[in-house]
Design an enzyme around this catalytic site. Sequence first.
Site, short mmCIF file in Angstrom:
data_model
loop_
_atom_site.label_atom_id
_atom_site.label_comp_id
_atom_site.label_asym_id
_atom_site.label_seq_id
_atom_site.Cartn_x
_atom_site.Cartn_y
_atom_site.Cartn_z
N SER A 151 0.85 -1.19 0.00
CA SER A 151 0.00 0.00 0.00
C SER A 151 0.88 1.24 0.00
O SER A 151 2.05 1.18 0.41
CB SER A 151 -0.89 0.00 1.25
OG SER A 151 -1.43 1.27 1.52
N TYR A 176 0.93 0.17 10.79
CA TYR A 176 0.42 -0.17 9.45
C TYR A 176 1.48 0.11 8.39
O TYR A 176 1.72 -0.72 7.50
CB TYR A 176 -0.85 0.62 9.15
CG TYR A 176 -1.44 0.31 7.79
CD1 TYR A 176 -1.97 -0.94 7.50
CD2 TYR A 176 -1.46 1.29 6.78
CE1 TYR A 176 -2.50 -1.22 6.25
CE2 TYR A 176 -1.99 1.01 5.54
CZ TYR A 176 -2.52 -0.24 5.27
OH TYR A 176 -3.05 -0.53 4.03
#
Length: 311
Positions: A159, A184
Amino acid sequence: MTTTAQQHIGSGFGAHSTAEDVLRGIDLSGKLAVVTGGYAGLGLETTRALAGAGAHVVVAARRPGTAEKALDGHAEVAELDLADLESIRRFADAFLASDRSADILVNNAGIMACPETRVGPHGWEAQFAINHLGHYALANRLWPALARDGGARVVAVSSAGHMRGGIHWDDVQFTHGYDKWRAYGQAKTANALFALHLDTLGRDAGVRAFSVHPGPIMTTLQRHLTTEEMTELGWIDEHGTVRTDFKTPAQGAATQVWAATSPRLAGEGGAYCVDCDIAGPDAVREWATDPDQAARLWALSAELTGVDAFA
Protein backbone atom coordinates in the site's frame (compact mmCIF):
# COMPACT_ATOMS: atom_id res chain seq x y z
CA MET A 1 17.77 -12.17 -14.24
CA THR A 2 17.78 -9.15 -11.98
CA THR A 3 15.29 -7.12 -9.99
CA THR A 4 13.12 -4.99 -12.25
CA ALA A 5 13.87 -1.27 -12.14
CA GLN A 6 11.27 1.05 -10.61
CA GLN A 7 10.16 2.72 -13.83
CA HIS A 8 6.99 2.58 -15.91
CA ILE A 9 6.87 0.02 -18.71
CA GLY A 10 3.79 1.41 -20.47
CA SER A 11 1.45 -1.49 -19.76
CA GLY A 12 -1.48 0.01 -21.62
CA PHE A 13 -3.58 -0.04 -18.48
CA GLY A 14 -4.12 2.54 -15.77
CA ALA A 15 -5.94 3.66 -12.65
CA HIS A 16 -9.39 3.08 -14.16
CA SER A 17 -8.67 -0.39 -15.55
CA THR A 18 -10.55 -3.25 -13.92
CA ALA A 19 -9.41 -6.75 -13.04
CA GLU A 20 -11.50 -8.00 -15.97
CA ASP A 21 -9.82 -5.50 -18.30
CA VAL A 22 -6.28 -6.68 -17.54
CA LEU A 23 -7.29 -10.32 -18.10
CA ARG A 24 -8.96 -9.78 -21.46
CA GLY A 25 -7.43 -12.24 -23.90
CA ILE A 26 -5.59 -14.18 -21.18
CA ASP A 27 -6.55 -17.83 -20.72
CA LEU A 28 -5.78 -19.20 -17.25
CA SER A 29 -7.25 -22.64 -17.89
CA GLY A 30 -5.20 -25.27 -16.09
CA LYS A 31 -3.70 -22.70 -13.71
CA LEU A 32 -4.21 -22.74 -9.95
CA ALA A 33 -4.26 -19.60 -7.84
CA VAL A 34 -4.26 -19.26 -4.05
CA VAL A 35 -5.79 -16.01 -2.80
CA THR A 36 -5.80 -15.14 0.91
CA GLY A 37 -8.97 -13.38 1.99
CA GLY A 38 -10.37 -13.93 -1.47
CA TYR A 39 -14.00 -13.63 -0.42
CA ALA A 40 -14.44 -9.93 0.41
CA GLY A 41 -13.38 -6.57 -0.98
CA LEU A 42 -10.42 -6.68 -3.36
CA GLY A 43 -9.94 -10.37 -2.64
CA LEU A 44 -13.41 -11.26 -3.90
CA GLU A 45 -12.88 -9.24 -7.08
CA THR A 46 -9.51 -10.95 -7.56
CA THR A 47 -11.05 -14.39 -7.14
CA ARG A 48 -13.90 -13.62 -9.54
CA ALA A 49 -11.53 -12.27 -12.20
CA LEU A 50 -9.06 -15.16 -12.01
CA ALA A 51 -11.84 -17.77 -12.01
CA GLY A 52 -13.54 -15.96 -14.88
CA ALA A 53 -10.35 -16.33 -16.93
CA GLY A 54 -10.34 -20.08 -16.29
CA ALA A 55 -8.14 -20.48 -13.21
CA HIS A 56 -9.00 -22.81 -10.37
CA VAL A 57 -8.88 -20.57 -7.29
CA VAL A 58 -8.26 -21.76 -3.75
CA VAL A 59 -9.47 -19.12 -1.31
CA ALA A 60 -7.69 -19.19 2.05
CA ALA A 61 -10.29 -17.92 4.51
CA ARG A 62 -10.34 -17.15 8.21
CA ARG A 63 -14.14 -17.50 8.03
CA PRO A 64 -14.71 -20.41 5.63
CA GLY A 65 -18.49 -20.42 6.12
CA THR A 66 -18.70 -16.77 5.13
CA ALA A 67 -16.39 -17.43 2.19
CA GLU A 68 -18.52 -20.32 0.93
CA LYS A 69 -21.59 -18.08 0.87
CA ALA A 70 -19.80 -15.21 -0.86
CA LEU A 71 -18.21 -17.41 -3.50
CA ASP A 72 -21.26 -19.60 -4.17
CA GLY A 73 -19.26 -22.54 -5.49
CA HIS A 74 -17.01 -20.52 -7.81
CA ALA A 75 -13.84 -21.28 -5.85
CA GLU A 76 -12.41 -23.87 -3.49
CA VAL A 77 -12.36 -22.70 0.12
CA ALA A 78 -9.93 -23.79 2.84
CA GLU A 79 -9.53 -22.49 6.37
CA LEU A 80 -6.53 -20.29 7.16
CA ASP A 81 -5.89 -17.89 10.03
CA LEU A 82 -2.84 -15.76 9.23
CA ALA A 83 -2.43 -14.91 12.92
CA ASP A 84 -1.90 -18.59 13.77
CA LEU A 85 1.26 -20.35 12.57
CA GLU A 86 -0.29 -23.75 13.25
CA SER A 87 -3.28 -22.89 11.06
CA ILE A 88 -0.87 -21.87 8.29
CA ARG A 89 0.98 -25.16 8.62
CA ARG A 90 -2.28 -27.14 8.41
CA PHE A 91 -3.41 -25.25 5.31
CA ALA A 92 -0.07 -25.69 3.55
CA ASP A 93 0.29 -29.35 4.51
CA ALA A 94 -3.19 -30.11 3.15
CA PHE A 95 -2.45 -28.26 -0.07
CA LEU A 96 0.89 -30.02 -0.57
CA ALA A 97 -0.77 -33.37 0.16
CA SER A 98 -3.14 -32.72 -2.76
CA ASP A 99 -0.10 -32.97 -5.07
CA ARG A 100 -0.92 -29.77 -6.97
CA SER A 101 1.19 -26.91 -8.24
CA ALA A 102 0.44 -23.32 -7.29
CA ASP A 103 0.88 -21.00 -10.27
CA ILE A 104 -0.25 -17.82 -8.49
CA LEU A 105 -0.21 -16.78 -4.84
CA VAL A 106 -1.90 -13.49 -3.99
CA ASN A 107 -1.19 -12.39 -0.42
CA ASN A 108 -4.30 -10.23 -0.30
CA ALA A 109 -5.73 -10.49 3.22
CA GLY A 110 -4.86 -7.85 5.76
CA ILE A 111 -5.89 -5.43 8.47
CA MET A 112 -5.35 -1.68 8.80
CA ALA A 113 -4.99 0.78 11.67
CA CYS A 114 -6.53 -1.51 14.27
CA PRO A 115 -6.43 -0.83 18.02
CA GLU A 116 -3.40 -2.38 19.68
CA THR A 117 -3.89 -6.12 19.34
CA ARG A 118 -1.53 -8.94 20.28
CA VAL A 119 -1.72 -12.34 18.59
CA GLY A 120 -0.14 -15.73 19.04
CA PRO A 121 1.80 -17.18 21.96
CA HIS A 122 4.49 -14.52 21.66
CA GLY A 123 2.10 -11.56 21.61
CA TRP A 124 3.09 -10.25 18.19
CA GLU A 125 1.67 -6.91 17.02
CA ALA A 126 -1.31 -7.88 14.88
CA GLN A 127 -0.66 -5.80 11.75
CA PHE A 128 2.93 -7.04 11.42
CA ALA A 129 1.88 -10.59 12.29
CA ILE A 130 -1.11 -10.89 9.95
CA ASN A 131 -0.10 -8.68 7.04
CA HIS A 132 3.52 -9.83 6.92
CA LEU A 133 4.60 -12.75 9.10
CA GLY A 134 1.58 -14.92 8.29
CA HIS A 135 2.02 -14.41 4.56
CA TYR A 136 5.77 -14.95 4.88
CA ALA A 137 5.16 -18.31 6.57
CA LEU A 138 2.49 -19.26 4.05
CA ALA A 139 4.68 -18.59 1.00
CA ASN A 140 7.58 -20.51 2.51
CA ARG A 141 5.41 -23.50 3.41
CA LEU A 142 3.85 -23.50 -0.08
CA TRP A 143 7.26 -23.17 -1.73
CA PRO A 144 7.39 -26.76 -3.09
CA ALA A 145 4.07 -26.15 -4.89
CA LEU A 146 5.18 -22.75 -6.18
CA ALA A 147 8.52 -24.02 -7.48
CA ARG A 148 7.20 -27.29 -8.85
CA ASP A 149 6.51 -26.28 -12.46
CA GLY A 150 8.39 -22.97 -12.67
CA GLY A 151 6.77 -19.75 -13.79
CA ALA A 152 4.76 -19.10 -10.62
CA ARG A 153 4.10 -15.57 -9.44
CA VAL A 154 3.66 -14.30 -5.90
CA VAL A 155 1.93 -10.97 -5.35
CA ALA A 156 2.16 -9.17 -2.00
CA VAL A 157 -0.54 -6.55 -1.52
CA SER A 158 1.30 -3.58 -0.03
CA SER A 159 0.00 0.00 0.00
CA ALA A 160 0.99 3.63 -0.25
CA GLY A 161 0.71 3.29 3.52
CA HIS A 162 4.33 2.09 3.38
CA MET A 163 5.26 5.77 3.02
CA ARG A 164 4.37 6.24 6.69
CA GLY A 165 7.63 4.56 7.64
CA GLY A 166 10.02 1.67 7.30
CA ILE A 167 10.79 -1.26 9.57
CA HIS A 168 11.20 -0.26 13.23
CA TRP A 169 14.19 -2.50 13.77
CA ASP A 170 14.58 -1.58 17.42
CA ASP A 171 10.96 -2.53 18.23
CA VAL A 172 9.13 -4.29 15.38
CA GLN A 173 6.37 -5.43 17.75
CA PHE A 174 5.70 -1.89 19.06
CA THR A 175 6.09 -2.97 22.67
CA HIS A 176 7.22 0.52 23.70
CA GLY A 177 4.37 2.68 22.48
CA TYR A 178 1.86 1.58 19.88
CA ASP A 179 0.82 3.83 17.03
CA LYS A 180 -1.69 2.23 14.65
CA TRP A 181 -0.58 4.15 11.56
CA ARG A 182 3.14 3.65 12.13
CA ALA A 183 2.45 -0.05 12.67
CA TYR A 184 0.42 -0.17 9.45
CA GLY A 185 3.19 1.60 7.55
CA GLN A 186 5.73 -0.91 8.84
CA ALA A 187 3.55 -3.84 7.80
CA LYS A 188 3.08 -2.45 4.28
CA THR A 189 6.80 -1.79 3.94
CA ALA A 190 7.34 -5.38 5.07
CA ASN A 191 5.06 -6.61 2.27
CA ALA A 192 7.20 -4.82 -0.33
CA LEU A 193 10.48 -6.03 1.17
CA PHE A 194 9.12 -9.59 1.36
CA ALA A 195 8.35 -9.60 -2.37
CA LEU A 196 11.73 -8.10 -3.18
CA HIS A 197 13.68 -10.79 -1.34
CA LEU A 198 11.44 -13.70 -2.36
CA ASP A 199 12.05 -12.66 -5.95
CA THR A 200 15.79 -12.71 -5.34
CA LEU A 201 15.64 -16.17 -3.77
CA GLY A 202 13.07 -17.68 -6.10
CA ARG A 203 14.00 -16.46 -9.56
CA ASP A 204 16.39 -19.38 -10.29
CA ALA A 205 13.40 -21.68 -9.78
CA GLY A 206 11.31 -19.54 -12.11
CA VAL A 207 9.25 -17.99 -9.30
CA ARG A 208 8.93 -14.20 -9.46
CA ALA A 209 7.35 -11.87 -6.92
CA PHE A 210 5.88 -8.37 -6.98
CA SER A 211 4.32 -6.00 -4.47
CA VAL A 212 1.41 -3.74 -5.34
CA HIS A 213 -0.47 -0.66 -4.17
CA PRO A 214 -4.16 -1.17 -5.07
CA GLY A 215 -4.92 2.54 -4.90
CA PRO A 216 -7.44 4.44 -2.76
CA ILE A 217 -10.59 2.40 -2.27
CA MET A 218 -13.31 1.87 0.31
CA THR A 219 -13.54 -1.73 1.50
CA THR A 220 -13.91 -3.58 4.78
CA LEU A 221 -10.25 -2.67 5.39
CA GLN A 222 -11.52 0.59 6.91
CA ARG A 223 -13.55 -1.24 9.56
CA HIS A 224 -11.39 0.09 12.41
CA LEU A 225 -11.73 3.75 11.40
CA THR A 226 -14.45 6.12 12.57
CA THR A 227 -16.34 8.46 10.26
CA GLU A 228 -14.55 11.35 11.94
CA GLU A 229 -11.14 9.84 11.21
CA MET A 230 -11.96 9.23 7.55
CA THR A 231 -13.30 12.78 7.22
CA GLU A 232 -10.11 14.15 8.75
CA LEU A 233 -8.05 12.06 6.34
CA GLY A 234 -10.05 13.54 3.45
CA TRP A 235 -11.41 10.18 2.31
CA ILE A 236 -15.03 11.25 2.79
CA ASP A 237 -16.74 14.62 3.15
CA GLU A 238 -18.94 15.80 6.00
CA HIS A 239 -21.91 14.07 4.39
CA GLY A 240 -20.14 10.70 4.21
CA THR A 241 -19.61 10.89 0.45
CA VAL A 242 -16.49 9.06 -0.71
CA ARG A 243 -13.86 11.08 -2.60
CA THR A 244 -14.42 10.97 -6.36
CA ASP A 245 -10.92 9.71 -7.12
CA PHE A 246 -11.39 6.53 -5.08
CA LYS A 247 -11.43 3.33 -7.12
CA THR A 248 -14.18 0.75 -7.39
CA PRO A 249 -13.38 -2.71 -5.99
CA ALA A 250 -12.92 -4.03 -9.55
CA GLN A 251 -10.42 -1.23 -10.28
CA GLY A 252 -8.71 -1.74 -6.94
CA ALA A 253 -8.12 -5.43 -7.68
CA ALA A 254 -6.73 -4.76 -11.13
CA THR A 255 -3.09 -4.15 -10.19
CA GLN A 256 -2.71 -7.37 -8.21
CA VAL A 257 -4.40 -9.36 -10.97
CA TRP A 258 -2.18 -7.66 -13.56
CA ALA A 259 0.97 -8.43 -11.54
CA ALA A 260 -0.12 -12.05 -11.17
CA THR A 261 -0.84 -12.66 -14.84
CA SER A 262 0.52 -10.08 -17.28
CA PRO A 263 2.70 -11.47 -20.09
CA ARG A 264 4.48 -8.09 -20.03
CA LEU A 265 6.05 -9.12 -16.72
CA ALA A 266 7.64 -12.30 -18.02
CA GLY A 267 11.25 -12.32 -16.82
CA GLU A 268 10.59 -9.39 -14.49
CA GLY A 269 10.27 -9.35 -10.70
CA GLY A 270 10.86 -7.69 -7.36
CA ALA A 271 9.20 -4.41 -8.28
CA TYR A 272 6.47 -2.36 -6.59
CA CYS A 273 3.48 -1.79 -8.87
CA VAL A 274 0.78 0.89 -9.02
CA ASP A 275 -2.15 1.39 -11.43
CA CYS A 276 -1.37 -1.75 -13.43
CA ASP A 277 2.22 -0.77 -14.18
CA ILE A 278 5.61 -0.77 -12.52
CA ALA A 279 5.66 2.25 -10.23
CA GLY A 280 8.05 5.07 -10.89
CA PRO A 281 10.63 5.92 -8.20
CA ASP A 282 8.49 8.79 -6.89
CA ALA A 283 5.72 6.36 -5.88
CA VAL A 284 7.77 4.15 -3.58
CA ARG A 285 10.10 4.99 -0.70
CA GLU A 286 13.70 3.78 -0.66
CA TRP A 287 13.17 1.83 2.56
CA ALA A 288 10.68 -0.41 0.70
CA THR A 289 13.08 -1.19 -2.15
CA ASP A 290 16.33 -1.69 -0.23
CA PRO A 291 17.70 -5.22 -0.85
CA ASP A 292 19.77 -5.15 2.34
CA GLN A 293 16.71 -4.35 4.46
CA ALA A 294 14.76 -7.01 2.54
CA ALA A 295 17.36 -9.64 3.41
CA ARG A 296 17.42 -8.48 7.04
CA LEU A 297 13.64 -8.69 7.28
CA TRP A 298 13.66 -12.18 5.75
CA ALA A 299 16.18 -13.35 8.36
CA LEU A 300 14.11 -11.82 11.18
CA SER A 301 10.90 -13.39 9.81
CA ALA A 302 12.58 -16.79 9.60
CA GLU A 303 13.74 -16.46 13.20
CA LEU A 304 10.30 -15.43 14.45
CA THR A 305 8.26 -18.02 12.53
CA GLY A 306 10.75 -20.88 12.47
CA VAL A 307 10.10 -21.27 8.73
CA ASP A 308 12.49 -20.71 5.84
CA ALA A 309 12.20 -22.74 2.64
CA PHE A 310 15.64 -21.57 1.53
CA ALA A 311 17.62 -22.32 4.69
